[in-house]
Motif scaffolding. Structure first.
Motif, mmCIF file in Angstrom:
data_model
loop_
_atom_site.group_PDB
_atom_site.id
_atom_site.type_symbol
_atom_site.label_atom_id
_atom_site.label_comp_id
_atom_site.label_asym_id
_atom_site.label_seq_id
_atom_site.Cartn_x
_atom_site.Cartn_y
_atom_site.Cartn_z
ATOM 1 N N UNK A 160 0.837 -1.207 0.000
ATOM 2 C CA UNK A 160 0.000 0.000 0.000
ATOM 3 C C UNK A 160 0.875 1.263 0.000
ATOM 4 N N UNK A 161 1.917 1.265 0.824
ATOM 5 C CA UNK A 161 2.838 2.398 0.843
ATOM 6 C C UNK A 161 3.436 2.636 -0.540
ATOM 7 N N UNK A 162 3.922 1.539 -1.115
ATOM 8 C CA UNK A 162 4.564 1.628 -2.429
ATOM 9 C C UNK A 162 3.561 2.089 -3.484
ATOM 10 N N UNK A 163 2.327 1.582 -3.416
ATOM 11 C CA UNK A 163 1.321 1.928 -4.421
ATOM 12 C C UNK A 163 1.055 3.422 -4.451
ATOM 13 N N UNK A 164 0.867 4.032 -3.270
ATOM 14 C CA UNK A 164 0.561 5.460 -3.239
ATOM 15 C C UNK A 164 1.743 6.285 -3.731
ATOM 16 N N UNK A 165 2.952 5.942 -3.290
ATOM 17 C CA UNK A 165 4.140 6.658 -3.766
ATOM 18 C C UNK A 165 4.302 6.489 -5.286
ATOM 19 N N UNK A 166 4.006 5.287 -5.769
ATOM 20 C CA UNK A 166 4.091 5.014 -7.208
ATOM 21 C C UNK A 166 3.079 5.848 -7.986
ATOM 22 N N UNK A 167 1.857 5.934 -7.470
ATOM 23 C CA UNK A 167 0.796 6.690 -8.140
ATOM 24 C C UNK A 167 1.186 8.159 -8.284
ATOM 25 N N UNK A 168 1.834 8.711 -7.268
ATOM 26 C CA UNK A 168 2.221 10.119 -7.298
ATOM 27 C C UNK A 168 3.432 10.355 -8.208
ATOM 28 N N UNK A 169 4.417 9.453 -8.146
ATOM 29 C CA UNK A 169 5.688 9.689 -8.845
ATOM 30 C C UNK A 169 5.704 9.175 -10.281
ATOM 31 N N UNK A 170 4.973 8.100 -10.564
ATOM 32 C CA UNK A 170 5.065 7.464 -11.888
ATOM 33 C C UNK A 170 4.716 8.389 -13.052
ATOM 34 N N UNK A 171 3.692 9.260 -12.929
ATOM 35 C CA UNK A 171 3.429 10.154 -14.070
ATOM 36 C C UNK A 171 4.602 11.051 -14.428
ATOM 37 N N UNK A 172 5.388 11.471 -13.417
ATOM 38 C CA UNK A 172 6.571 12.291 -13.718
ATOM 39 C C UNK A 172 7.601 11.504 -14.517
ATOM 40 N N UNK A 173 7.824 10.254 -14.118
ATOM 41 C CA UNK A 173 8.742 9.397 -14.872
ATOM 42 C C UNK A 173 8.204 9.160 -16.281
ATOM 43 N N UNK A 174 6.892 8.978 -16.378
ATOM 44 C CA UNK A 174 6.273 8.801 -17.689
ATOM 45 C C UNK A 174 6.422 10.034 -18.562
ATOM 46 N N UNK A 194 -1.874 16.831 -9.685
ATOM 47 C CA UNK A 194 -3.221 16.695 -9.120
ATOM 48 C C UNK A 194 -3.294 15.506 -8.156
ATOM 49 N N UNK A 195 -2.689 14.380 -8.522
ATOM 50 C CA UNK A 195 -2.686 13.222 -7.627
ATOM 51 C C UNK A 195 -1.945 13.534 -6.332
ATOM 52 N N UNK A 196 -0.824 14.253 -6.450
ATOM 53 C CA UNK A 196 -0.052 14.610 -5.255
ATOM 54 C C UNK A 196 -0.851 15.519 -4.332
ATOM 55 N N UNK A 197 -1.636 16.430 -4.904
ATOM 56 C CA UNK A 197 -2.437 17.339 -4.087
ATOM 57 C C UNK A 197 -3.367 16.579 -3.151
ATOM 58 N N UNK A 198 -3.935 15.473 -3.647
ATOM 59 C CA UNK A 198 -4.874 14.701 -2.838
ATOM 60 C C UNK A 198 -4.185 13.681 -1.935
ATOM 61 N N UNK A 199 -2.869 13.520 -2.082
ATOM 62 C CA UNK A 199 -2.166 12.479 -1.321
ATOM 63 C C UNK A 199 -1.215 13.024 -0.273
ATOM 64 N N UNK A 200 -0.758 14.274 -0.407
ATOM 65 C CA UNK A 200 0.257 14.784 0.520
ATOM 66 C C UNK A 200 -0.374 15.235 1.837
ATOM 67 N N UNK A 201 0.410 15.138 2.906
ATOM 68 C CA UNK A 201 -0.068 15.508 4.242
ATOM 69 C C UNK A 201 0.884 16.493 4.911
ATOM 70 N N UNK A 202 1.543 17.311 4.107
ATOM 71 C CA UNK A 202 2.412 18.367 4.600
ATOM 72 C C UNK A 202 2.022 19.653 3.880
ATOM 73 N N UNK A 203 1.883 20.755 4.606
ATOM 74 C CA UNK A 203 1.398 22.001 4.013
ATOM 75 C C UNK A 203 2.281 22.498 2.875
ATOM 76 N N UNK A 204 3.610 22.381 3.021
ATOM 77 C CA UNK A 204 4.495 22.860 1.971
ATOM 78 C C UNK A 204 4.438 21.960 0.737
ATOM 79 N N UNK A 205 4.336 20.652 0.964
ATOM 80 C CA UNK A 205 4.172 19.744 -0.171
ATOM 81 C C UNK A 205 2.838 19.998 -0.867
ATOM 82 N N UNK A 206 1.809 20.282 -0.082
ATOM 83 C CA UNK A 206 0.504 20.614 -0.668
ATOM 84 C C UNK A 206 0.628 21.837 -1.575
ATOM 85 N N UNK A 207 1.340 22.851 -1.101
ATOM 86 C CA UNK A 207 1.509 24.057 -1.910
ATOM 87 C C UNK A 207 2.272 23.746 -3.198
#
Length: 517
Positions: A1-15, A132-145
């Motif tokens: 589950x940890x890996x899946x969420x990190x993958x969902x956020x990062x994979x589009x950038x690699x793509x 957009x995926x990162x916006x809904x997944x991050x839990x830090x105010x600076x990362x959200x920004x």
């Protein structure tokens, strides 16, 4: 589950990086253009599959608990962490975002908008998805920004390079409005982080504003709320939206309405309600008033555009309808009740599905007729879409009645719950004021029905033999593939609202209780 969420956020950038590289010889297909478009479909499809797997692995018995969490120190001096996680509030938005990007990639594979290199188009689409995926997944105010800002540049270029008439002016208006709002929002986020000693959204929500003075909370709500209101968009900060939608390519309009607007309302729920409850309580009546005005204003603007002789652009009309629909979301949030906030979250998803479908359909009409001007589309007697392209006409009518809130479809529940929330707002809020907002919202639903039925009558009805001869293609296979999931989910959410409310309600109860429920 940890890996899946990190993958969902990062994979589009690699793509996105891979999209800019030359295609391997064996994967080029008929042309390099086809290869990069297929790459876009593949990457967004993998992301959607990962999001579905994440949903299946999600503990549905504990939707109020953050799951699939990653928490790594990033900038130690400022106590900023790479903190990811999802709960019942963010999971539906994450899944809908992955779905809409995949459907847009499929649609673009067959109907790429006119513009520069397809490589750049696919790369920008994937960067936009990551933000957009990162916006809904991050839990830090600076990362959200950072995630919040990450979407601006790709959307600017999608409008400016692949859009229609007046695209440069619309793109500049979009980025200037949102950047100015974001600067103010950053000041509010820094105000919270520096005064509370942490930027961690989970810790701040659990503290429930106890580390912040009332004045600090008011200033933070004013600053952050302004930035979020621009993105939502809330009346009177909405004027960038109609121009951006009118100029954007079809997939740009779908993503702008279906995903980007949700980032603003999500910020209200995720940050302001739990972190600055006293400040929100102070501003809630004003937020409710602006939301109610937005509902009526958006509906009246649409009614004006729909009238014969007003040269209303159908894409512009749907854009103004978003101002009204997002008004219901803001009204539910302003009530500060579990009923109202659940309604806001439900309306968020419903609007993404239905308005995404509407923009797909309007884009298809524009491709076939060469214009989205309603007077030109309707002609003297009506466009007779039922007779000329019956499946397209039926889908347009379905999307219209779903958007006006017909019971049994997704658009009904969110608006109804938002109005219920206004009927009995949180303790300490003026009930007469919110009853007035509820009445205005109910009036707005009547206006919504009026303009959408006018659109259906003018575009779908009429004599197909009247006027000039016109051969009109009905729904194509790739269009069926892109639109059918949105239709199915609109029906599913309308018939079984508990599927979504069962996820959001426990998380909302905990959020409004300051993490103690």
């Amino acid at each position: 589950m940890q890996f899946l969420l990190a993958f969902i956020v990062a994979a589009p950038l690699l793509g996105a990086v891979a999209a800019l590289l030359p295609a391997p010889p064996g994967l080029k297909g008929r042309s390099p253009e086809q290869a990069v478009l297929r790459h876009g479909v593949t990457v967004t499809g993998v992301i959607l599959a990962a999001a579905v797997a994440l949903t299946l692995g999600f503990d549905h018995d504990a939707p109020s608990r953050f799951q699939a969490t990653t928490d790594i120190s990033w900038i130690q001096a400022l106590n900023i962490r790479i903190h990811l996680g999802i709960d019942g509030i963010s999971l539906p938005l994450l899944l809908m975002t992955a779905l809409l990007f995949f459907l847009c990639a499929v649609y673009s594979y067959f109907k790429l908008p006119e513009g520069p290199s397809p490589k750049a188009f696919v790369a920008l689409l994937l960067v936009l998805e990551s933000g957009t995926l990162a916006t809904f997944a991050v839990l830090d105010l600076m990362l959200f920004f950072l995630a919040f800002e990450m979407v601006l540049i790709p959307m600017y270029f999608l409008i400016a390079r692949w859009g229609g008439a007046q695209r440069q002016a619309a793109a500049w208006k979009f980025i200037l409005y949102t950047l100015l709002g974001s600067v103010v929002m950053l000041l509010g986020l820094l105000l919270i982080g520096l005064n509370s000693g942490t930027f961690d959204m989970v810790a701040l929500a659990s503290d429930n504003g106890r580390a912040l003075t009332h004045t600090t909370q008011i200033l933070a709500v004013l600053a952050i709320g302004t930035g979020l209101a621009v993105k939502t968009p809330m009346w009177p900060l909405h004027s960038w939206l109609p121009d951006a939608h009118t100029a954007a390519p079809t997939v740009g309009s779908v993503l702008l309405a279906g995903v980007l607007l949700k980032m603003g309302t999500y910020g209200f729920v995720r940050i302001l309600l739990p972190v600055t409850p006293d400040g929100m309580h102070t501003f809630a009546p004003y937020l409710g008033a602006l939301a109610a005005v937005g509902i009526v204003y958006g509906s009246l603007a649409c009614l004006s555009l729909a009238r014969k002789g007003n040269k209303g652009d159908l894409k512009r009309l749907i854009a103004y309808s978003s101002v009204g629909h997002m008004g219901f979301v803001l009204l539910g949030i302003a009530s500060m009740t579990p009923t109202g906030v659940n309604g806001a979250l439900f309306a968020n998803i419903a609007h993404g599905l239905i308005t995404g479908l509407l923009f797909f359909l309007v884009g298809a009409l524009k491709d076939r007729y060469g214009t989205a001007d309603l007077d030109t589309l309707a002609g003297a007697t009506g466009a007779a879409l039922y007779g000329r392209a019956p499946r397209l006409g039926a889908l347009l009518a379905f999307a219209a009645v779903a958007s006006l809130g017909l019971p049994g479809l997704a658009g009904f529940w969110g608006e109804m719950l938002a109005l219920f929330g206004a009927f009995d707002p949180a303790a300490g809020l003026s009930r007469p004021a919110f009853l007035t907002y509820m009445a205005l919202g109910a009036f707005g639903t009547l206006l919504t029905a009026a303009y959408l039925l006018v659109v259906v009558r003018r575009v779908c009805m009429g004599d197909p033999k009247a006027g000039p001869e016109l051969t009109l293609a009905d729904v194509q296979r790739y269009e069926f593939a892109a639109w059918t999931p949105l239709v199915a989910l609109t029906v599913l959410a309308g018939l079984w609202p508990a599927t979504l409310l069962g996820l959001t309600d426990p998380a909302v109860q905990k959020l409004l209780a300051g993490g103690n429920a």
